[in-house]
Enzyme design. Sequence first.
Site, mmCIF file in Angstrom:
data_model
loop_
_atom_site.group_PDB
_atom_site.id
_atom_site.type_symbol
_atom_site.label_atom_id
_atom_site.label_comp_id
_atom_site.label_asym_id
_atom_site.label_seq_id
_atom_site.Cartn_x
_atom_site.Cartn_y
_atom_site.Cartn_z
ATOM 1 N N ASP A 107 -1.190 -6.862 7.785
ATOM 2 C CA ASP A 107 -2.646 -6.789 7.594
ATOM 3 C C ASP A 107 -3.069 -7.447 6.284
ATOM 4 O OD1 ASP A 107 -1.456 -4.791 6.031
ATOM 5 O OD2 ASP A 107 -3.136 -3.400 6.297
ATOM 6 N N GLU A 164 5.723 -5.279 7.933
ATOM 7 C CA GLU A 164 5.024 -4.233 8.689
ATOM 8 C C GLU A 164 5.526 -3.998 10.109
ATOM 9 O OE1 GLU A 164 2.438 -5.447 5.312
ATOM 10 O OE2 GLU A 164 3.589 -6.536 6.825
ATOM 11 N N GLY A 221 0.377 -4.861 0.868
ATOM 12 C CA GLY A 221 -0.859 -4.749 0.085
ATOM 13 C C GLY A 221 -0.852 -5.586 -1.182
ATOM 14 N N GLY A 223 0.845 -1.190 0.000
ATOM 15 C CA GLY A 223 0.000 0.000 0.000
ATOM 16 C C GLY A 223 0.878 1.237 0.000
#
Length: 337
Positions: A176, A168, A145, A97
């Site tokens: 996530d 992360e 992402g 992301g």
Amino acid sequence: MGLQQVWRLMSRFNSFKRTNIILQHLRMSKHTDAVEVLLERKGCAGVITLNRPKFLNALNLSMIRHIYPQLKNWEQDPETFLIIIKGAGGKAFCAGGDIRAISEAGKANQKIAQDFFREEYMLNNAIGSCRKPYVALIHGITMGGGVGLSVHGQFRVATEKSLFAMPETAIGLFPDVGGGYFLPRLQGELGYFLALTGFRLKGRDVYAAGIATHFVDSEKLGMLEEDLLALKSPSKENIADVLDAYHAKSKIDQDKSFILEEHMDKINSWFSANTVEQIVENLQQDGSSFALEQLKVINKMSPTSLKITLRQLKEGSSKTLQEVLTMEYRLSQACMF
């Protein structure tokens, strides 16, 4: 002309200049939005191309908002038999992301960060529940992402240039995009190891770990796509047959053992602990060079992220993907604000 008038004119000029720069950025933004992701019907398939090669195809909100409705349309379209997703440029499928954009926007406008994570996770769920065969060509860098855009789909094709990681914990977040679902379901405690250390897997190891379902030599990737597009009203089995055939013919690193194979028994032992403190103690007590290397890595990570991540995976191991994504959305907002 008095000094006051000069200052006034300069102020107007600077204001005009600023306005022009802003308008120019908006025009550029509008233009790039249109091409950041390509959505095409080709042969029997809908093809999604992530098209930000200069930014390693990092995912932003505009791209998500283009992909989600089209994915839903193709899922309902009787003439679309499969969905293919790939990255432009050859270096990356999707490096994650666009965290910098989210962070900067989040400081100014809390809603942007809420919208990004909510809509990204909705897209992850749509991929996981898609009724059409979904083929992700994870050639090049696939992180964060980018993993969410691929790992929940039915077929994931790695190449010798694939590079997987969930990094992360190094940036104060957690793995996530459904990491709480797929990571604890990898062999043994491998997912916990990958989540907490951000360890990078390359090439055939991405397949050996269970992240990819197939491995294909990168020079054959174009031919594979052509063969998939040429199928006539294919079933899931027809698509699997083509992927299996290419996988069987791949030669690169064919006889190479999994990079973590010799360490898996120890990884399973160290990372089965219920607390981060116990994992750290396990690594310290072992004292081998590999254990101390992982300890050094973990010591550089955000302590809060490590604790959140361990709990996330423990909880996610018994939840559905949708339940995990709901949990992760709440976590994302707690981490952002």
